[in-house]
Design a protein around this motif. Structure first.
Motif, mmCIF file in Angstrom:
data_model
loop_
_atom_site.group_PDB
_atom_site.id
_atom_site.type_symbol
_atom_site.label_atom_id
_atom_site.label_comp_id
_atom_site.label_asym_id
_atom_site.label_seq_id
_atom_site.Cartn_x
_atom_site.Cartn_y
_atom_site.Cartn_z
ATOM 1 N N PRO A 190 0.836 -1.212 0.000
ATOM 2 C CA PRO A 190 0.000 0.000 0.000
ATOM 3 C C PRO A 190 0.862 1.249 0.000
ATOM 4 N N GLY A 191 0.601 2.125 -0.944
ATOM 5 C CA GLY A 191 1.416 3.332 -1.091
ATOM 6 C C GLY A 191 2.542 3.126 -2.078
ATOM 7 N N GLU A 192 3.359 2.107 -1.865
ATOM 8 C CA GLU A 192 4.492 1.882 -2.769
ATOM 9 C C GLU A 192 4.040 1.448 -4.164
ATOM 10 N N ALA A 193 3.084 0.515 -4.237
ATOM 11 C CA ALA A 193 2.652 0.017 -5.544
ATOM 12 C C ALA A 193 2.061 1.136 -6.387
ATOM 13 N N THR A 194 1.245 1.981 -5.751
ATOM 14 C CA THR A 194 0.595 3.073 -6.470
ATOM 15 C C THR A 194 1.507 4.288 -6.606
ATOM 16 N N GLY A 195 2.163 4.655 -5.492
ATOM 17 C CA GLY A 195 3.024 5.837 -5.515
ATOM 18 C C GLY A 195 4.208 5.681 -6.440
ATOM 19 N N SER A 196 4.770 4.469 -6.519
ATOM 20 C CA SER A 196 5.933 4.259 -7.386
ATOM 21 C C SER A 196 5.555 4.360 -8.857
ATOM 22 N N PHE A 197 4.275 4.089 -9.182
ATOM 23 C CA PHE A 197 3.845 4.279 -10.571
ATOM 24 C C PHE A 197 4.012 5.733 -10.972
ATOM 25 N N ALA A 198 3.522 6.636 -10.116
ATOM 26 C CA ALA A 198 3.632 8.058 -10.432
ATOM 27 C C ALA A 198 5.093 8.523 -10.418
ATOM 28 N N LEU A 199 5.823 8.144 -9.368
ATOM 29 C CA LEU A 199 7.208 8.592 -9.237
ATOM 30 C C LEU A 199 8.069 8.088 -10.391
ATOM 31 N N GLU A 200 8.014 6.794 -10.676
ATOM 32 C CA GLU A 200 8.919 6.224 -11.664
ATOM 33 C C GLU A 200 8.525 6.553 -13.097
ATOM 34 N N CYS A 201 7.254 6.840 -13.344
ATOM 35 C CA CYS A 201 6.867 7.365 -14.651
ATOM 36 C C CYS A 201 7.374 8.795 -14.825
ATOM 37 N N ALA A 202 7.243 9.605 -13.757
ATOM 38 C CA ALA A 202 7.737 10.979 -13.819
ATOM 39 C C ALA A 202 9.257 11.026 -13.995
ATOM 40 N N MET A 203 9.955 10.117 -13.322
ATOM 41 C CA MET A 203 11.411 10.044 -13.492
ATOM 42 C C MET A 203 11.769 9.677 -14.928
ATOM 43 N N ASP A 204 10.995 8.797 -15.540
ATOM 44 C CA ASP A 204 11.234 8.431 -16.934
ATOM 45 C C ASP A 204 10.973 9.616 -17.861
ATOM 46 N N GLU A 205 9.927 10.363 -17.559
ATOM 47 C CA GLU A 205 9.629 11.541 -18.360
ATOM 48 C C GLU A 205 10.754 12.571 -18.260
ATOM 49 N N MET A 206 11.288 12.748 -17.052
ATOM 50 C CA MET A 206 12.378 13.694 -16.863
ATOM 51 C C MET A 206 13.638 13.232 -17.604
ATOM 52 N N ALA A 207 13.953 11.949 -17.513
ATOM 53 C CA ALA A 207 15.132 11.427 -18.210
ATOM 54 C C ALA A 207 15.008 11.667 -19.706
ATOM 55 N N TYR A 208 13.810 11.480 -20.253
ATOM 56 C CA TYR A 208 13.597 11.690 -21.690
ATOM 57 C C TYR A 208 13.778 13.158 -22.057
ATOM 58 N N LYS A 209 13.242 14.056 -21.222
ATOM 59 C CA LYS A 209 13.404 15.487 -21.489
ATOM 60 C C LYS A 209 14.864 15.919 -21.411
ATOM 61 N N GLY A 264 11.271 -0.716 -20.979
ATOM 62 C CA GLY A 264 11.094 0.215 -19.868
ATOM 63 C C GLY A 264 11.780 -0.269 -18.611
ATOM 64 N N VAL A 265 12.139 0.694 -17.758
ATOM 65 C CA VAL A 265 12.799 0.383 -16.494
ATOM 66 C C VAL A 265 12.139 1.183 -15.385
ATOM 67 N N SER A 266 12.193 0.646 -14.187
ATOM 68 C CA SER A 266 11.745 1.386 -13.007
ATOM 69 C C SER A 266 12.523 0.890 -11.803
ATOM 70 N N ALA A 267 12.694 1.774 -10.834
ATOM 71 C CA ALA A 267 13.366 1.419 -9.577
ATOM 72 C C ALA A 267 12.320 1.078 -8.534
ATOM 73 N N ALA A 268 12.704 0.206 -7.602
ATOM 74 C CA ALA A 268 11.766 -0.229 -6.559
ATOM 75 C C ALA A 268 12.430 -0.148 -5.189
ATOM 76 N N SER A 269 11.626 0.156 -4.202
ATOM 77 C CA SER A 269 12.099 0.107 -2.812
ATOM 78 C C SER A 269 10.913 -0.233 -1.926
ATOM 79 N N ARG A 270 11.194 -0.896 -0.828
ATOM 80 C CA ARG A 270 10.142 -1.240 0.133
ATOM 81 C C ARG A 270 10.768 -1.329 1.514
ATOM 82 N N LYS A 271 10.177 -0.643 2.468
ATOM 83 C CA LYS A 271 10.658 -0.715 3.840
ATOM 84 C C LYS A 271 10.703 -2.171 4.285
ATOM 85 N N ALA A 272 11.759 -2.542 5.020
ATOM 86 C CA ALA A 272 11.932 -3.921 5.479
ATOM 87 C C ALA A 272 11.785 -3.961 6.992
ATOM 88 N N PRO A 273 10.545 -3.942 7.489
ATOM 89 C CA PRO A 273 10.322 -3.902 8.939
ATOM 90 C C PRO A 273 10.707 -5.217 9.612
#
Length: 725
Positions: A350-369, A431-440
Motif C-alpha cells: 500500500p502506497g508503494e505500488a501506487t506511488g511508485s507508478f507516479a514517481l517512476e513514470c515521472a522520473m522516466d519523463e524527466m530522463a527523456y526530457k 522500460g525500467v523502473s526502480a523499486a524500494s520497500r521498507k523492510a520492517p
C-alpha cells in the motif's frame, strides 16, 4: 510433514506443507469439523446513503430451517466508535448492525442464521427493507474534491524549499497520474466459524494478524482478551484484505451467542467487492525539477484519495518519493475525500505500488526530457542516506540492482527514440523502473519443544504466525533446522493459533524476518539452557540429541523473543530492486503484450529461493494486473460496484504474462536483524506498473498516465513530441 529437501536456510526446498494442500488435508477457516454448526449469511444495503425506515423479516423467519434474523433492532449491543472517523487498523473494533443508518451501497444491514448454507442464502433474499434514501451521497470523486482534508499531521512532509528548487531547475516535469480502484480477491473467500463456550469465543477465521485481531474482537464484544481465541492454521491468500477483523466475523460471533450454536459465515465473491476492503483510487500530482546534467533540484508528490464517511484510511503514495532519491527540496502531501463507499484498506505494498507508478513514470519523463538514459539518471541521484529520516541506510544495493538488471535484460540494445523499434505491425519498447520497500522487523516470540524418540531428536516450533501462501511454514522449518542442526523433516511447525507465543502476524513485509528470528531465538535459548545444565561452554559443539541424552532428558522446551536492536533503530532499513520490461504494441489496434520481464532485488538473506521466487512472480503478476485491466468501477447513480464478479473484474492469466527472470543479489545486512533477513513479498509489486508504462512509451511515443492502460486509451492518446538530439 515430510519433504525431499536439504537442511537449513538458503535452500530452494519444496514447501513442507505442500502435500497437505494438494491432498486437501490443510484446513482453512471454513473446513474445521465443528459439531452442530449452522450457517449465516449477511444482507447488504441497496442504497449508498440514508436510513432504514422499516424491516419485514416475517417471510424469512417462517422459512423452515431459519433460526434467526438479526438486524439493528435485535442485535447485541457492541462497543461503538468514541471518536469521529477513527483510523482503520487490525486491532480496531468492528461494530456492525448497531444503527439504522446506511453509509454505503452493500453495507451489512442484516444477518440470517439457518440450518444450511442454502437456506440462509435464500432467506437473506426474503428480508424486505424500506429505506429513506439520501440523494446527497458522495459517490463521485471529482464532484467531492472540495471536501478533501488533511488526515493527520504525518500526512505531509517537507524538506528544503520546493518552490525554490523548481525555480532553480533547467528542466521540469509537472504531470498528474491516476491509479484505479482495485480489489484483493484472494482465492480463499473470507470465512469464519465462530462459537462460544462459557463466555469464551473461538473463531476459526481467515486472518493475517492474529494477536491484533484478538484485541479487535475482545474490544468489540467488551470481554477480556484472554476470552478470545482465533485459529488460522492456513490462509488462502490475503494481500492485506485479511489484516483486520471484518464485519462478517463479528456478525457470526454475535449470531453464535444468540442461537447458542457455532455459526459459519462465508463472504460471497460478490460481497468481497463491498465488504472486505479495496485499494482506493489515487490521483497523484508530480512536480520534478532537474539541472541539465540530471541533478534533481526538487521533487513534490501530492495525492488526493478517498476514505469512507465512518472510518479513515490513507494510502501513503508519497512514501517512496521522500526517501528514494537524493533531492534537497522535497514535499509530500496526502488528502482524503470522505465518500459513501466502504472503507478502503491496505492492498499489497500500500502506497508503494501506487506511488511508485507516479514517481517512476515521472522520473522516466524527466530522463527523456534531459536526453539522458533512464538508468543513468537514477544512478546520478542515488543516495546512501535516507534524507526523510536523516539516517543512513543499513544497506542499499540500489545501483547494483539497476546495473545488473540492465546487463541481464540487454538494455544496451534499447532504442532511445520511441516508435523506432519495430517488427511488422508491432512497436517494441523497453522500460525500467526502480523499486524500494521498507523492510520492517517486529518483536516476535516462539516456543520450541525438543523430543527424543528412537534416539533421534525432533523439534516442534510454535508461534501465532500465519501462512497466507507465502511459505511461512517452510522458512520457519528451515530456520529451526539450521539452528538446531537437524534435518527439516525432523521439524514440526505449528502456527496460526492465538494461544501460541505472540508475533506481529503476516503483513507489511515483516513476516519472514520476524518469524525466523523469533524461531532462531527460541532455538538458541534451548541449546544454551541445556548446555548450562551441563556447565558446558557456549562455544562447545554438541548436537541437540546429545544434549538431551547427557541431561537424561527425552523432552525439553524453551521460549525465545527477538526484537529490533538499537543499531536497527539508528538506520533506515529497506529492500531495493529494479524492474525491466519489454512490450509489443500493435500500432493499429492498441493491443499490447508483455514479452519479457527481468526483476532484480536486494532483500537481505534469501531463506528459500523457491518460495521467494514465487513471491516475486506473484508481485509481478499483480503489478501487471494494475496496467492490463484491473479496475473496480462505481455505478454513478447508485454507488454500487459495476464490477461484481471475476467475470467482469479482470485479472491477469498465464497468457498475459511473460518470460520472467528473477535475480536475488547477495546481501549481508546484519543491522536489519541477526539473520540478515528482509521482506520481499511487497517489493515484487512495487514499480512494476511504471516499468510497463515506460516500455509502452518507448514503443509508441505515448505517455500513459492513467491505469489501467487499455487499447482504447492507447489508440486515443497523442504521440508526444520527440526530444531534440
Amino acid at each position: 510433514m515430510k519433504t525431499l529437501n536439504e537442511t537449513g536456510v538458503g535452500k530452494a526446498i519444496d514447501r513442507v506443507e505442500g502435500h497437505l494442500k494438494v491432498t486437501g488435508m490443510a484446513k482453512y477457516a471454513s473446513e474445521f469439523p465443528v459439531e452442530n454448526k449452522v450457517y449465516g449469511q449477511g444482507i447488504n444495503s441497496t442504497i449508498a446513503k440514508g436510513e432504514i425506515l422499516s424491516i419485514d423479516t416475517s417471510e424469512a423467519e417462517n422459512l423452515p430451517g431459519v433460526l434467526k434474523v438479526i438486524t439493528y433492532k435485535n442485535a447485541e449491543k457492541l462497543k461503538t466508535f468514541e471518536e469521529e472517523m477513527p483510523p482503520l487498523w487490525p486491532d480496531v473494533i468492528a461494530p456492525v448492525l448497531q444503527t439504522n443508518k446506511v453509509h454505503y451501497y452493500g453495507e451489512y444491514v442484516g444477518f440470517v442464521v439457518a440450518e444450511t448454507f442454502e437456506i440462509a442464502q435464500h432467506a437473506a433474499r426474503l428480508v424486505k427493507f424500506e429505506y429513506k434514501k439520501d440523494h446527497d451521497a458522495a459517490i463521485n470523486f471529482e464532484e467531492n474534491k472540495s471536501k478533501a482534508y488533511k488526515p493527520t499531521e504525518s500526512s505531509d512532509y517537507s524538506r528544503g524549499n520546493i518552490e525554490q528548487g523548481m525555480s532553480e531547475a533547467d528542466v521540469k516535469v509537472e504531470e498528474t497520474y491516476t491509479t484505479a480502484m482495485e480489489h484483493h480477491h484472494p482465492m480463499e473467500l473470507h470465512a469464519v466459524i465462530a462459537s462460544w463456550d462459557n463466555g469464551k469465543l473461538t473463531a476459526y477465521s481467515s486472518q493475517q494478524m492474529i494477536d491484533a485481531n484478538v484485541t479487535a474482537l475482545a474490544n468489540t464484544f467488551q470481554i477480556p482478551k484472554e476470552n478470545v481465541r482465533i485459529i488460522a492454521a492456513f490462509v488462502g491468500g490475503g494481500f492485506g484484505s485479511k489484516l483486520n477483523i471484518e464485519r462478517h466475523v463479528v456478525m457470526a460471533s454475535m449470531a453464535s451467542q444468540m442461537v447458542r450454536k457455532p455459526v459459519q459465515a462465508t463472504v460471497t465473491r460478490q460481497q468481497m467487492f463491498t465488504n472486505t476492503g479495496f485499494r482506493q483510487f489515487n490521483e497523484q500530482k508530480m512536480r520534478i525539477g532537474a539541472k541539465k546534467d540530471g541533478k534533481l533540484t526538487a521533487l513534490s508528490h501530492d495525492t488526493i484519495s478517498h476514505t469512507s464517511t465512518t472510518q479513515q484510511y490513507q494510502e501513503s503514495c508519497g512514501f517512496v518519493s521522500k526517501m528514494l532519491y537524493n533531492v534537497a527540496n522535497n514535499s509530500i502531501k496526502h488528502r482524503l475525500i470522505p465518500m459513501n463507499l466502504q472503507t478502503p484498506f491496505a492492498m499489497r505494498a500500500p502506497g508503494e505500488a501506487t506511488g511508485s507508478f507516479a514517481l517512476e513514470c515521472a522520473m522516466d519523463e524527466m530522463a527523456y526530457k534531459l536526453n539522458m538514459d533512464p538508468i543513468e539518471f537514477r544512478v546520478k541521484n542515488d543516495t546512501q542516506t535516507d534524507l526523510s529520516e536523516n539516517k543512513p541506510f543499513s544497506s542499499r544495493l540500489f545501483v547494483e540492482c539497476l546495473r545488473i538488471g540492465a546487463e541481464k535484460f540487454g538494455w544496451e540494445n534499447r532504442k532511445k527514440e520511441p516508435r523506432t523499434n519495430t517488427n511488422g505491425n508491432w512497436l517494441i519498447g523497453h522500460g525500467v523502473s526502480a523499486a524500494s520497500r521498507k523492510a520492517p522487523y517486529q518483536k516476535t516470540s516462539a516456543k520450541v519443544i525438543i523430543e527424543l524418540a528412537g534416539g533421534e531428536p525432533t523439534a516442534t516450533i510454535k508461534m501465532d504466525a500465519t501462512d497466507i501462501g507465502t511459505g511461512s511454514y517452510t522458512i520457519i522449518a528451515q530456520t529451526v533446522s539450521e539452528y538446531l542442526g537437524i534435518r527439516v523433516e525432523q521439524v514440526n511447525v505449528e502456527i496460526g493459533d492465538s494461544e501460541f507465543p505472540k508475533t506481529p502476524g503476516s503483513g507489511g513485509s515483516w513476516g519472514a524476518a520476524s518469524y525466523c528470528n523469533g524461531a532462531r531465538a527460541a532455538c538458541e535459548n534451548v541449546i544454551s539452557e541445556l548446555k548450562n545444565k551441563l556447565n558446558l561452554a557456549e562455544t562447545e559443539e554438541v548436537s541437540i540429541g546429545d544434549l538431551l541424552k547427557r541431561n537424561d532428558l527425552t523432552k525439553y522446551e524453551a521460549t525465545g523473543t527477538a526484537e529490533p536492536s538499537e543499531e536497527f533503530k539508528k538506520h533506515s532499513v529497506f529492500s531495493f530492486g529494479a524492474n525491466f520490461t519489454e512490450v509489443w504494441v500493435d500500432k493499429d489496434t492498441g493491443m499490447w503484450k508483455i514479452k519479457r520481464m527481468v526483476n532484480v532485488g536486494s532483500a537481505g538473506k534469501i531463506l528459500n529461493p523457491k518460495t521467494a521466487y514465487g513471491q516475486i512472480i506473484g508481485g509481478l503478476t499483480m503489478g501487471a494486473g494494475m496496467v492490463i485491466a484491473e479496475q473496480s468501477k462505481i455505478e454513478p447513480n447508485f454507488g454500487n460496484f459495476i464490477t461484481r464478479t471475476l467475470a467482469d473484474y479482470h485479472v491477469p492469466v498465464n497468457l498475459d504474462m511473460a518470460n520472467i527472470d528473477v535475480i536475488f543479489l547477495p546481501e549481508d545486512d546484519k543491522i536489519a536483524n541477526k539473520m540478515g533477513v528482509k521482506g520481499i513479498g511487497e517489493l515484487g509489486i512495487t514499480s512494476v506498473a511504471a516499468s510497463i508504462a515506460n516500455a509502452i512509451f518507448n514503443a509508441t511515443g505515448k505517455r500513459m498516465r492513467s491505469l489501467p492502460i487499455t487499447p482504447e486509451k492507447l489508440i486515443e492518446a497523442p504521440i508526444e513530441k520527440q526530444i531534440e538530439t
